[in-house]
Design a protein around this motif. Sequence first.
Motif, PDB file in Angstrom:
ATOM      1  N   GLU A 261      16.039 -15.616  43.126  1.00 25.51           N
ATOM      2  CA  GLU A 261      16.947 -16.765  43.240  1.00 25.51           C
ATOM      3  C   GLU A 261      16.611 -17.912  42.288  1.00 25.51           C
ATOM      4  N   GLY A 262      15.666 -17.695  41.390  1.00 25.49           N
ATOM      5  CA  GLY A 262      15.417 -18.688  40.341  1.00 25.49           C
ATOM      6  C   GLY A 262      16.665 -18.834  39.487  1.00 25.49           C
TER       7      GLY A 262
ATOM      8  N   GLY B  47      13.246 -19.731  42.784  1.00 20.89           N
ATOM      9  CA  GLY B  47      13.762 -19.646  44.147  1.00 20.89           C
ATOM     10  C   GLY B  47      13.044 -18.537  44.893  1.00 20.89           C
ATOM     11  N   ALA B  48      13.622 -18.123  46.022  1.00 19.99           N
ATOM     12  CA  ALA B  48      13.048 -17.002  46.766  1.00 19.99           C
ATOM     13  C   ALA B  48      12.997 -15.774  45.849  1.00 19.99           C
ATOM     14  N   GLU B  49      11.988 -14.945  46.022  1.00 21.55           N
ATOM     15  CA  GLU B  49      11.932 -13.737  45.200  1.00 21.55           C
ATOM     16  C   GLU B  49      11.254 -12.603  45.963  1.00 21.55           C
TER      17      GLU B  49
ATOM     18  N   ASN C  14      14.249 -18.535  32.985  1.00 23.42           N
ATOM     19  CA  ASN C  14      15.604 -18.349  32.456  1.00 23.42           C
ATOM     20  C   ASN C  14      16.338 -17.174  33.069  1.00 23.42           C
ATOM     21  N   SER C  15      15.727 -16.538  34.079  1.00 22.17           N
ATOM     22  CA  SER C  15      16.435 -15.493  34.812  1.00 22.17           C
ATOM     23  C   SER C  15      17.677 -16.080  35.468  1.00 22.17           C
ATOM     24  N   ALA C  16      18.736 -15.284  35.533  1.00 19.05           N
ATOM     25  CA  ALA C  16      19.900 -15.656  36.343  1.00 19.05           C
ATOM     26  C   ALA C  16      19.606 -15.287  37.787  1.00 19.05           C
ATOM     27  N   PRO C  17      20.268 -15.953  38.738  1.00 18.82           N
ATOM     28  CA  PRO C  17      20.008 -15.614  40.140  1.00 18.82           C
ATOM     29  C   PRO C  17      20.750 -14.358  40.580  1.00 18.82           C
TER      30      PRO C  17
ATOM     31  N   ASN D  85      -0.477  -9.284  41.428  1.00 17.13           N
ATOM     32  CA  ASN D  85      -0.013 -10.609  41.074  1.00 17.13           C
ATOM     33  C   ASN D  85       0.796 -10.524  39.800  1.00 17.13           C
ATOM     34  N   PRO D  86       2.129 -10.512  39.913  1.00 11.25           N
ATOM     35  CA  PRO D  86       2.945 -10.383  38.707  1.00 11.25           C
ATOM     36  C   PRO D  86       2.791 -11.597  37.796  1.00 11.25           C
ATOM     37  N   HIS D  87       3.028 -11.376  36.507  1.00  7.29           N
ATOM     38  CA  HIS D  87       2.936 -12.432  35.495  1.00  7.29           C
ATOM     39  C   HIS D  87       4.342 -12.940  35.201  1.00  7.29           C
ATOM     40  N   THR D  88       4.559 -14.235  35.360  1.00  6.67           N
ATOM     41  CA  THR D  88       5.842 -14.791  34.955  1.00  6.67           C
ATOM     42  C   THR D  88       5.776 -15.155  33.462  1.00  6.67           C
ATOM     43  N   GLY D  89       6.759 -15.893  32.986  1.00  6.99           N
ATOM     44  CA  GLY D  89       6.841 -16.253  31.575  1.00  6.99           C
ATOM     45  C   GLY D  89       8.314 -16.311  31.216  1.00  6.99           C
ATOM     46  N   GLY D  90       8.600 -16.949  30.118  1.00  6.11           N
ATOM     47  CA  GLY D  90      10.000 -17.149  29.776  1.00  6.11           C
ATOM     48  C   GLY D  90      10.624 -15.945  29.105  1.00  6.11           C
ATOM     49  N   THR D  91      11.924 -15.765  29.350  1.00  3.23           N
ATOM     50  CA  THR D  91      12.698 -14.822  28.562  1.00  3.23           C
ATOM     51  C   THR D  91      13.847 -15.612  27.936  1.00  3.23           C
ATOM     52  N   GLY D  92      14.650 -14.949  27.136  1.00  2.08           N
ATOM     53  CA  GLY D  92      15.754 -15.651  26.480  1.00  2.08           C
ATOM     54  C   GLY D  92      16.959 -14.743  26.363  1.00  2.08           C
TER      55      GLY D  92
END
Lengths: 444, 444
Positions: free
Chosen positions: B232-233, B82-84, B103-106, B187-194
């Motif tokens: 907002e992801g 979402g928006a960030e 997997n971030s909460a909004p 340029n930030p790096h995204t990627g999954g968390t848990g």
Amino acid sequence: MTKLKTMLALSAALLATTAQANASAESVAWTITADLTTEVGARLAGTDREAAARDWAVARLKALGLANVRVEPFTIPGWVRGAEAARMTAPYPHQLAITALGNSAPTPAGGLTAPLVYFPTLDALRAAPDGSLKGKVAFIDHAMQATQDGSSYGPYGQVRRAGPALAASKGAAGVVIRSIGTDRHRNPHTGGTGWTAGVTAVPAGAVSNPDADLIARIARTGKPMQVNLVLEGKPVGALPSGNVIAELPGRDPALPPILVACHLDSWDLGTGAFDDAAGCGIITDAALRAQAGGKPLRTIRVLWAGAEEVGIFGGQAYGEAHAKEPHALAMESDFGADRVWRVQFNFAPASAPLADRIAAALAPLGIHRGTEKATGGADVTAIIAKQKLAVVDLDQDGTRYFDLHHTPDDTLDKIDPAQLEQNVQAWTTVLKIVANEAGPLGGN
Amino acid sequence: MTKLKTMLALSAALLATTAQANASAESVAWTITADLTTEVGARLAGTDREAAARDWAVARLKALGLANVRVEPFTIPGWVRGAEAARMTAPYPHQLAITALGNSAPTPAGGLTAPLVYFPTLDALRAAPDGSLKGKVAFIDHAMQATQDGSSYGPYGQVRRAGPALAASKGAAGVVIRSIGTDRHRNPHTGGTGWTAGVTAVPAGAVSNPDADLIARIARTGKPMQVNLVLEGKPVGALPSGNVIAELPGRDPALPPILVACHLDSWDLGTGAFDDAAGCGIITDAALRAQAGGKPLRTIRVLWAGAEEVGIFGGQAYGEAHAKEPHALAMESDFGADRVWRVQFNFAPASAPLADRIAAALAPLGIHRGTEKATGGADVTAIIAKQKLAVVDLDQDGTRYFDLHHTPDDTLDKIDPAQLEQNVQAWTTVLKIVANEAGPLGGN
């Protein structure tokens, strides 16, 4: 034994390097650059951040012991950034990394959706028939390459400076350009554009080089392209700005001062380390170091100009306010923080021996003498023109300057302390000579 | 005469280089990489863009003449961006370049404003008392450096994978990490968390390295820091994904196939050129080239896996669906497009001579044999484990991989056609040998 000697030599070299790096990291040039970018950061002309930068500058220049520290205020036509985004909607959906150009008009609510028309060069746009862009967005590509002397900024910068007005004059509803930059990152380069008389301003933005590559690849397929632009930056009327001025008084107050300049404002995407916190650090550190071993004959006046990026308003204001006050010589540092590789002069024939002395003193720093005429920087152009001032240009290596210029990437980590230190040493060398020169220093 | 000879030799070399560059630019590997990133672009798992990529893949694999082209669908737990945005609000106002982790909460409406607490390492966060982060945002720094073999991703990647859950378990209302990356760009790096059992998910994002430097500098002043986060992801329930599978049938259909894999999905910030369009290009081009001079004995099966980035769902689905179907050997290309520098094996002792033959055949390409055990890539891990499969790892140079990984900068211009071509040649060399090997190929 040979091996031991080599190891000892390496250790000594390492210690020397470490010592120098430490010294540089604590220099006035470094701390001004680090603290201005950390404690103030982005400081767009006319905004409260530029005002915060002026307050910061006054406090820092006083703390460093400079005299006559003051702000000379003026007003500018304001422009502020708003939300910005771009999306290719046909033939393939892509989010594009875009930023508005200064003086861009805002897009309507919901953004502007229109066909995107590809022009490989500014010349190709010039050849488009009048009215042919009605209801369309023009995309202007180009092929800027990095150069040591920054000379590619002149011709390719015209795409940003003149391209939007040209497209608008042919009916375009909006303009997107390939960033005037030489990097390969998704960080578009902002910068000012302007509107010619009789042309109505339209939304204008720059996309990053990889996005421009993508548009060019898709344009080559011949498939019709469409974009949605949201560029909410807009003009906002008059805003306050100001120049920060300080002095290191010379032994003879009757002699005209040496003027050294940088600019305090920055574009708002990065923290303005290369452009131009480092310049303010370099000139101020050098002015202070020129006091070592005895106060020079002439006053050195430090000008941290306001509102350079958006139209060189600080330099113009300085030129007008100080037009009748004689100056001896002017210099500016506004091309990053990489090493000085060349010195050039505009001296009157009578000052040729002085130029020779300066060039000889700079040679040990790896600086060679060029054959072109020194012109000074943007913020001293007005006063130089009014007074036919003598100028010394200490030309910095600009090879990576347009990787960072006007982007979010203009941050402190890009400053190489060793090269910053070489700049300060070069400036100190020049100031020690010219500030102790009693005779007239005429420009040519 | 010597000079003329040198010139002729240089001309010949230049022609050869040009010819090779042209050949590379038209290779199947190049066109798959260029066209997937241009015609589809970003393709986050579960979204309609991943679905568009599957359609594109099916059409392209059929057009290239592969057989049995099909999609094997499955569903995944969806997460959409979402928006960030992030803003430091004290002690100095700064806009921070941030992106949400998968997997971030909004964040709540208006964003999350909270004190920012600095932890230099994951270990420092581990040492924080339970409950001590209540109502605060934890910032986790680290010092990842580039390595040729990518080995720094294991330990430093834990900051992203495990850091947010750890901070949340101590009461944190949100988490910001320094990007798991080695570049100097905004340029930030995204990627999954848990999220571990019993821990409630919180908003979690990564800032770019220059932003993390800024936070670290301000933290060193000891002044309290405060941030406002808008991330907002959010998770969105089950979404469709799928594997695209195709084959080049061998002369003996009774022999188990060679499985070569890449992944089709990408993170959504760039166009997924390095990660992993190039991998799909490399394995498919090599599978096709391995047909030259006669169809190999064994079938080569190509797996373009779905939903790798968000949890290796495609690889797991493949492992389950094909658990009972014998395979001969598995390989994957998912580490960019820079040259292969090392080959490693996991072969059973009986296959030692085969490993020797492969290593000898790769040596002329500048590839040396390593001494560690091959493990395969993420998407073949499940099937390898289930069947104790033989594996060949062609290790790519990862020195700049984490400059681009999961960033907006993962775009086509980063692909070096010459290095891409060396990858295809290495893979072709291996496939020609293993697909013509009649005997059993057991893993160890």
